[in-house]
Design an enzyme around this catalytic site. Structure first.
Site, PDB file in Angstrom:
ATOM      1  N   ASN A 235      -1.592  17.920 -21.567  1.00  0.00           N
ATOM      2  CA  ASN A 235      -2.030  16.827 -22.449  1.00  0.00           C
ATOM      3  C   ASN A 235      -2.076  17.234 -23.921  1.00  0.00           C
ATOM      4  O   ASN A 235      -2.522  16.452 -24.769  1.00  0.00           O
ATOM      5  CB  ASN A 235      -3.429  16.339 -22.033  1.00  0.00           C
TER       6      ASN A 235
ATOM      7  N   GLU B 239      -5.233  17.556 -11.630  1.00  0.00           N
ATOM      8  CA  GLU B 239      -5.698  17.819 -12.990  1.00  0.00           C
ATOM      9  C   GLU B 239      -7.157  18.228 -13.079  1.00  0.00           C
ATOM     10  O   GLU B 239      -7.944  17.668 -13.843  1.00  0.00           O
ATOM     11  CB  GLU B 239      -5.435  16.576 -13.863  1.00  0.00           C
TER      12      GLU B 239
ATOM     13  N   ARG C  56      -3.459  21.770 -15.292  1.00  0.00           N
ATOM     14  CA  ARG C  56      -2.605  20.617 -15.578  1.00  0.00           C
ATOM     15  C   ARG C  56      -3.042  19.926 -16.868  1.00  0.00           C
ATOM     16  O   ARG C  56      -2.255  19.280 -17.551  1.00  0.00           O
ATOM     17  CB  ARG C  56      -2.597  19.629 -14.400  1.00  0.00           C
TER      18      ARG C  56
ATOM     19  N   HIS D 188      -1.318   9.384 -27.912  1.00  0.00           N
ATOM     20  CA  HIS D 188      -1.422   8.088 -27.226  1.00  0.00           C
ATOM     21  C   HIS D 188      -2.089   7.048 -28.130  1.00  0.00           C
ATOM     22  O   HIS D 188      -1.728   5.880 -28.133  1.00  0.00           O
ATOM     23  CB  HIS D 188      -2.217   8.226 -25.925  1.00  0.00           C
TER      24      HIS D 188
ATOM     25  N   LYS E 258       6.969  22.669 -15.819  1.00  0.00           N
ATOM     26  CA  LYS E 258       6.076  21.549 -15.494  1.00  0.00           C
ATOM     27  C   LYS E 258       5.759  21.531 -14.006  1.00  0.00           C
ATOM     28  O   LYS E 258       4.611  21.338 -13.608  1.00  0.00           O
ATOM     29  CB  LYS E 258       6.661  20.204 -15.942  1.00  0.00           C
TER      30      LYS E 258
ATOM     31  N   GLU F 293       8.495  16.880 -25.906  1.00  0.00           N
ATOM     32  CA  GLU F 293       7.820  17.411 -24.714  1.00  0.00           C
ATOM     33  C   GLU F 293       8.320  18.830 -24.401  1.00  0.00           C
ATOM     34  O   GLU F 293       7.585  19.659 -23.875  1.00  0.00           O
ATOM     35  CB  GLU F 293       8.021  16.483 -23.504  1.00  0.00           C
TER      36      GLU F 293
ATOM     37  N   ARG G  41       0.813  -1.236   0.000  1.00  0.00           N
ATOM     38  CA  ARG G  41       0.000   0.000   0.000  1.00  0.00           C
ATOM     39  C   ARG G  41       0.837   1.274   0.000  1.00  0.00           C
ATOM     40  O   ARG G  41       0.375   2.342   0.381  1.00  0.00           O
ATOM     41  CB  ARG G  41      -0.970   0.029   1.191  1.00  0.00           C
TER      42      ARG G  41
ATOM     43  N   HIS H  59       7.260   7.520 -27.738  1.00  0.00           N
ATOM     44  CA  HIS H  59       6.329   8.490 -27.159  1.00  0.00           C
ATOM     45  C   HIS H  59       6.444   9.886 -27.790  1.00  0.00           C
ATOM     46  O   HIS H  59       5.451  10.458 -28.238  1.00  0.00           O
ATOM     47  CB  HIS H  59       6.554   8.562 -25.640  1.00  0.00           C
TER      48      HIS H  59
ATOM     49  N   LYS I 228       2.326  11.396 -11.677  1.00  0.00           N
ATOM     50  CA  LYS I 228       1.487  10.444 -12.429  1.00  0.00           C
ATOM     51  C   LYS I 228       2.333   9.221 -12.727  1.00  0.00           C
ATOM     52  O   LYS I 228       3.454   9.341 -13.221  1.00  0.00           O
ATOM     53  CB  LYS I 228       1.067  11.048 -13.768  1.00  0.00           C
TER      54      LYS I 228
ATOM     55  N   HIS J 195      -1.546  14.739 -26.677  1.00  0.00           N
ATOM     56  CA  HIS J 195      -1.508  13.400 -26.086  1.00  0.00           C
ATOM     57  C   HIS J 195      -2.709  12.518 -26.416  1.00  0.00           C
ATOM     58  O   HIS J 195      -2.607  11.300 -26.318  1.00  0.00           O
ATOM     59  CB  HIS J 195      -1.307  13.491 -24.568  1.00  0.00           C
TER      60      HIS J 195
HETATM   61  N1  LIG Z   1       4.223  10.186 -15.862  1.00  0.00           N
HETATM   62  C1  LIG Z   1       4.221  11.192 -16.705  1.00  0.00           C
HETATM   63  O1  LIG Z   1       3.799  12.309 -16.374  1.00  0.00           O
HETATM   64  C2  LIG Z   1       4.759  10.977 -18.089  1.00  0.00           C
HETATM   65  C3  LIG Z   1       4.985  12.078 -18.920  1.00  0.00           C
HETATM   66  C4  LIG Z   1       5.543  11.856 -20.175  1.00  0.00           C
HETATM   67  C5  LIG Z   1       5.844  10.567 -20.576  1.00  0.00           C
HETATM   68  N2  LIG Z   1       5.597   9.520 -19.738  1.00  0.00           N
HETATM   69  C6  LIG Z   1       5.928   8.159 -20.145  1.00  0.00           C
HETATM   70  O2  LIG Z   1       7.330   8.072 -20.365  1.00  0.00           O
HETATM   71  C7  LIG Z   1       7.565   7.001 -21.275  1.00  0.00           C
HETATM   72  C8  LIG Z   1       8.575   7.439 -22.303  1.00  0.00           C
HETATM   73  O3  LIG Z   1       9.771   7.752 -21.649  1.00  0.00           O
HETATM   74  P1  LIG Z   1      11.171   7.632 -22.409  1.00  0.00           P
HETATM   75  O4  LIG Z   1      11.042   8.333 -23.692  1.00  0.00           O
HETATM   76  O5  LIG Z   1      12.217   8.026 -21.452  1.00  0.00           O
HETATM   77  O6  LIG Z   1      11.197   6.091 -22.795  1.00  0.00           O
HETATM   78  P2  LIG Z   1      12.000   4.840 -22.195  1.00  0.00           P
HETATM   79  O7  LIG Z   1      11.913   4.793 -20.738  1.00  0.00           O
HETATM   80  O8  LIG Z   1      11.515   3.680 -22.979  1.00  0.00           O
HETATM   81  O9  LIG Z   1      13.510   5.159 -22.582  1.00  0.00           O
HETATM   82  C9  LIG Z   1      13.877   5.212 -23.921  1.00  0.00           C
HETATM   83  C10 LIG Z   1      14.991   4.243 -24.254  1.00  0.00           C
HETATM   84  O10 LIG Z   1      16.221   4.841 -23.863  1.00  0.00           O
HETATM   85  C11 LIG Z   1      16.928   3.985 -22.990  1.00  0.00           C
HETATM   86  N3  LIG Z   1      17.640   4.882 -22.089  1.00  0.00           N
HETATM   87  C12 LIG Z   1      17.128   5.686 -21.125  1.00  0.00           C
HETATM   88  N4  LIG Z   1      18.096   6.438 -20.607  1.00  0.00           N
HETATM   89  C13 LIG Z   1      19.253   6.113 -21.235  1.00  0.00           C
HETATM   90  C14 LIG Z   1      20.593   6.564 -21.136  1.00  0.00           C
HETATM   91  N5  LIG Z   1      20.936   7.548 -20.318  1.00  0.00           N
HETATM   92  N6  LIG Z   1      21.510   5.990 -21.925  1.00  0.00           N
HETATM   93  C15 LIG Z   1      21.156   5.024 -22.815  1.00  0.00           C
HETATM   94  N7  LIG Z   1      19.916   4.554 -22.961  1.00  0.00           N
HETATM   95  C16 LIG Z   1      18.955   5.110 -22.172  1.00  0.00           C
HETATM   96  C17 LIG Z   1      15.863   3.106 -22.360  1.00  0.00           C
HETATM   97  O11 LIG Z   1      16.411   1.900 -21.899  1.00  0.00           O
HETATM   98  C18 LIG Z   1      14.916   2.909 -23.534  1.00  0.00           C
HETATM   99  O12 LIG Z   1      15.398   1.918 -24.395  1.00  0.00           O
HETATM  100  C19 LIG Z   1       6.228   6.605 -21.874  1.00  0.00           C
HETATM  101  O13 LIG Z   1       5.784   5.415 -21.281  1.00  0.00           O
HETATM  102  C20 LIG Z   1       5.326   7.758 -21.456  1.00  0.00           C
HETATM  103  O14 LIG Z   1       3.989   7.350 -21.333  1.00  0.00           O
HETATM  104  C21 LIG Z   1       5.086   9.702 -18.511  1.00  0.00           C
END
Ligand SMILES: NC(=O)c1ccc[n+]([C@@H]2O[C@H](COP(=O)([O-])OP(=O)(O)OC[C@H]3O[C@@H](n4cnc5c(N)ncnc54)[C@H](O)[C@@H]3O)[C@@H](O)[C@H]2O)c1
Length: 292
Positions: free
Chosen positions: A178, A170, A174, A185, A160, A118, A54, A195, A76, A181
């Site tokens: 989106n 939100e 906030r 998405h 942000k 972003e 939890r 993404h 989030k 998005h």
């Molecule tokens: N929670 C939120 O508010 C929010 C906001 C935006 C995006 N997201 C989420 O974030 C995700 C996308 O994030 P992302 O683009 O970082 O993708 P990811 O986590 O898949 O990373 C991208 C790739 O880069 C690699 N990587 C990461 N850091 C590295 C580094 N320093 N050196 C070498 N390789 C590295 C990872 O292993 C992966 O293969 C999506 O799931 C999206 O929905 C969440």
């Protein structure tokens, strides 16, 4: 605990595997869970730490541009279910976020571009000066000038964080985050795009809606900036598939869907669009872009 890379692993089965490992490591409530990685890892870590026993304390060391400027901030977290992005999750805040920009030395080029989607989003909805600054530069400039990169990250994290501080759950502004998005998405998992690229195309769909419903006239300037940062501005798609996805979107309420559109560059607004009108516009956009 090592989790395989990729959005396809942001699922309950990964959560189950990590929890099994926690059980064998005898992780208890005295632990702090630290997620080191991109946005997939920060989303997963926050979710697992929020539900395991939890809720345990957690923190992030985001290692991609996208995770640094966006995914790690705001609390989030969650997982994809049945291809629906972030369908299950919680809002709970990390205890800390630690930036070590030396991680970026190994970040693949594709993921530099991904993160700038972003950053451009923040500029479009919140900050016309940032938009102008981005227009003057390019990815290579930020890769080669660590001070400029750190300043850019600081600007984006502050933008942000301020939005989240004012509206954690939100109910108001906030929602602006989106922008791009809803459509983004929908195509991200349907067409297996990363993404940032999906959001880039999604921003252009939002601009199309704004042009049709609000006479927004700066779509070309946004497209030019996205392309300057090597991001896609169009994607063939099948409207029927995307329409099915929209039905499950968290921003749909009854017979309307809330979209974020631009009043002008630097100012995003929330706009309700009736589902009937949205469906027509989606099919019109499919015609314009070409069906998949
Ligand atoms: N929670 C939120 O508010 C929010 C906001 C935006 C995006 N997201 C989420 O974030 C995700 C996308 O994030 P992302 O683009 O970082 O993708 P990811 O986590 O898949 O990373 C991208 C790739 O880069 C690699 N990587 C990461 N850091 C590295 C580094 N320093 N050196 C070498 N390789 C590295 C990872 O292993 C992966 O293969 C999506 O799931 C999206 O929905 C969440």
């Amino acid at each position: 605990v090592v989790v395989p890379a990729g959005e396809q692993h942001k699922t309950q089965s990964t959560v189950d595997k990590v929890i099994q490992e926690f059980i064998s490591l005898e992780v208890d409530r005295s632990y702090t869970i630290v997620g080191v990685g991109g946005g997939v890892i920060t989303d997963l870590t926050g979710y697992i730490a929020s539900v395991y026993m939890r809720g345990l304390r957690f923190g992030f060391v985001p290692t991609s541009i996208l995770a640094i400027v966006d995914a790690s901030i705001g609390g989030k977290n969650g997982i994809d279910v049945d291809g629906y992005k972030n369908l299950v999750g919680t809002i709970s805040q990390p205890e800390f976020i630690l930036h070590d920009l030396s991680f970026l030395n190994s970040l693949p080029e594709e993921h530099w571009k991904n993160g700038f989607a972003e950053i451009i989003k923040h500029a479009c909805i919140l900050d016309k000066n940032l938009f102008a600054q981005l227009k003057e530069n390019n990815i290579a400039y930020y890769q080669n000038d660590k001070d400029a990169l750190a300043a850019l990250i600081y600007t984006n994290v502050t933008l942000k964080a301020q939005v989240v501080l004012n509206d954690e759950f939100e109910k108001g502004d906030r929602r602006l985050l989106n922008y791009g998005h809803t459509f983004g998405h929908a195509i991200e998992n349907t067409y297996n795009l990363i993404h940032g690229k999906a959001i880039s195309v999604g921003m252009m769909f939002a601009n199309f809606l704004a042009a049709k419903t609000n006479s927004f006239a700066e779509s070309t300037a946004v497209a030019d900036l996205l392309q300057q940062y090597q991001l896609p501005v169009q994607q063939n798609f099948e409207a029927a598939l995307i329409w099915k996805y929209f039905q499950m979107d968290k921003k749909r309420k009854g017979s309307v869907m809330y979209f974020i559109v631009l009043e002008h560059i630097g100012k995003g607004i929330v706009q309700a669009i009736a589902l009937t009108e949205l469906e027509q516009l989606l099919y019109a956009y499919e015609k314009e872009q070409g069906a998949f």
